[in-house]
Design an enzyme around this catalytic site. Structure first.
Site, PDB file in Angstrom:
ATOM      1  N   GLU A  75       0.816  -1.309  -0.021  1.00  0.00           N
ATOM      2  CA  GLU A  75       0.095   0.130  -0.127  1.00  0.00           C
ATOM      3  C   GLU A  75       0.880   1.208   0.084  1.00  0.00           C
ATOM      4  O   GLU A  75       1.331   1.553   1.063  1.00  0.00           O
ATOM      5  CB  GLU A  75      -0.823   0.050   1.263  1.00  0.00           C
ATOM      6  CG  GLU A  75      -1.797  -1.337   1.369  1.00  0.00           C
ATOM      7  CD  GLU A  75      -2.823  -1.190   0.074  1.00  0.00           C
ATOM      8  OE1 GLU A  75      -3.202  -0.055  -0.603  1.00  0.00           O
ATOM      9  OE2 GLU A  75      -3.546  -2.258  -0.150  1.00  0.00           O
ATOM     10  N   CYS A 122      -1.531   9.181   2.493  1.00  0.00           N
ATOM     11  CA  CYS A 122      -1.221   8.543   1.383  1.00  0.00           C
ATOM     12  C   CYS A 122      -2.259   9.188   0.400  1.00  0.00           C
ATOM     13  O   CYS A 122      -1.915   9.071  -0.907  1.00  0.00           O
ATOM     14  CB  CYS A 122      -1.096   7.091   1.506  1.00  0.00           C
ATOM     15  SG  CYS A 122      -2.531   6.255   2.041  1.00  0.00           S
TER      16      CYS A 122
END
Length: 463
Positions: free
Chosen positions: A221, A255
């Site tokens: 991720e 993110c």
């Protein structure tokens, strides 16, 4: 490996001993029954809910995060994820029947999910509770043992997790290992059954390379430059307010934070005015906390070398680890702020002439983790969905897709590989085993050699 402050914590053992202990637990089949999995998920909910104040204090110490923001961003999503898994687990774990073709009949075919074994979850510093425990939900739901590696950059959170997790979860099935890069490397050397990593692309490459030595599968991720496209038909005030809130969250250290905004030339001026107004309204303090002096120094360099017009902010206090939310209109296209993931409170605004231009700009770079589009046009929506390859897309909002457990969350290309949340986390930490059962009778001779012409004609019709 950093030694834990509590003598009963699994981290005091050597990493090989910890992994050996977890492997013994997995081989005992303790983790396979749904009752054990449900008990662990329920305990995880209790951990987060009962220790909310402790977690909030640790997040404030490490990141300067306000208590309510700690609950919204780090704690509430974990509880929601675990409760969703508790509700859905019997359905997820049920074997799935598939049709058997004529050539294989009579017979019964299905696939069933089984746990992988001992898995490793490595979390980053920006959401040190959420991004460690949310993947753990999928690992526990699937029936695995897990080694948790918190970020060394958030020591208060790491220490708290190492102390509390053995008090709530099965200590012979879930272990916390504290430490820095050397601990991560040693963990990867244990040839574990899966590695789940959340962080930046460069470290992700190193994790993937280390895991590859043992053919350990990985879920990465990562991040990237997630763009926002504001079309000329967007609701300007709504777009500005939602973008401002998303960029302020955790000082932009997210993110899926909006990395830059491409706004149509015809609405740029009112958009910038509404954006700066919203930031000033939402900001309770002039500056926002930054993780450390290294990160602050990196952000200062991005602002200093950006070019363009700074219409808000500009101050980065490197030693004080604070920064204003800085808005830069039309920075230089080759500047670092337009080439690198910002991961902080700096927001470039890029003027475009159309949605076509915005799509072309995104297509020229690496595939982003998220794409955000503000428009009232279904045609604009269709084009962005069809023509941009990215992890996930949100229309007329930002970040909220993380809160939908039915949606897979993950990247593509340099923004990551694999997905989790809800069912997708269960599947990530499971092996799909295909099964075919055939009866002993009939046992027709046509299936065996010698394959005469008659047999060949029959088999060609069947196959």
């Amino acid at each position: 490996m950093t030694v834990s402050r509590e003598p009963h914590v699994a981290g005091v053992r050597s990493i090989p001993d910890t992994v050996t202990r977890l492997r013994a637990t997995f081989r005992s089949e303790r983790t396979r029954p749904l009752e054990w999995r449900r008990a662990q998920l329920s305990a995880l909910v209790r951990l987060v809910e009962e220790r909310e104040k402790d977690f909030a204090a640790a997040l404030a110490e490490d990141l300067g995060r306000p208590a309510f923001e700690a609950w919204v961003a780090d704690l509430a999503p974990v509880v929601a994820e675990a409760k969703h898994a508790l509700k859905q687990l019997p359905k997820w774990a049920k074997p799935k029947r598939v049709k058997v073709p004529l050539s294989v009949q009579p017979g019964k075919a299905w696939y069933q999910y089984e746990p992988l074994g001992v898995v490793l979850i490595i979390s980053p510093w920006n959401y040190p509770i959420h991004l460690l425990l949310a993947p753990l939900v999928g690992a526990l739901a699937a029936g695995n043992c897990a080694v948790l590696k918190p970020s060394e950059h958030t020591p208060a959170c790491s220490s708290l997790l190492a102390r509390l997790i053995p008090q709530y979860l099965d200590p012979d099935a879930v272990a916390v290992v504290e430490g820095a890069a050397d601990a991560t490397q040693e963990l990867l050397d244990q040839a574990l059954d899966h590695c789940f990593f959340t962080g930046g692309p460069e470290i992700g490459k190193a994790v993937m390379a280390a895991a590859a030595k043992h053919l350990t599968p990985v879920t990465l991720e990562l991040g990237g430059k997630s763009p926002v496209i504001v079309a000329d038909d967007a609701k300007v005030r709504v777009a500005a307010r939602r973008i401002a809130f998303a960029k302020l969250l955790n000082s932009g250290q997210t993110c899926v934070a909006p990395d830059y905004v491409m706004v149509d030339r015809r609405i740029r001026e009112p958009f910038v005015a509404e954006l700066t107004k919203a930031i000033d309204t939402f900001s309770t303090e002039r500056t926002l906390p930054i993780l450390n002096t290294r990160q602050a120094g990196r952000l200062a360099a991005l602002v200093e070398q950006a070019g363009g017009e700074t219409v808000r902010g500009g101050l980065v206090d490197t030693e004080g680890k604070r920064a204003e939310l800085t808005v830069i209109v039309d920075p230089a296209g080759d500047s670092a702020v337009m080439r690198e993931e910002i991961f902080g409170p700096v927001l470039p605004i890029v003027t475009v002439d159309s949605v076509d231009d915005a799509i072309a700009h995104v297509q020229q770079g690496p595939k982003p983790l998220a794409v955000y589009l503000f428009t009232e046009s279904r045609e604009n929506e269709r084009r962005v969905l069809d023509e941009i390859s990215n992890g996930g897309t949100v229309i007329n909002q930002l970040i909220y897709h993380l809160l939908v457990p039915g949606l897979p969350f993950g990247g593509v290309g340099t923004s990551g590989t694999g997905a989790y949340h809800g069912w997708w986390g269960f599947e990530t930490f499971s092996h799909r085993k295909g099964v075919l059962r055939k009866p002993s009778w009939p046992d027709p001779a046509v299936a065996y050699p010698p394959f005469t012409k008659v047999k060949q004609r029959i088999m060609r019709r069947l196959l």
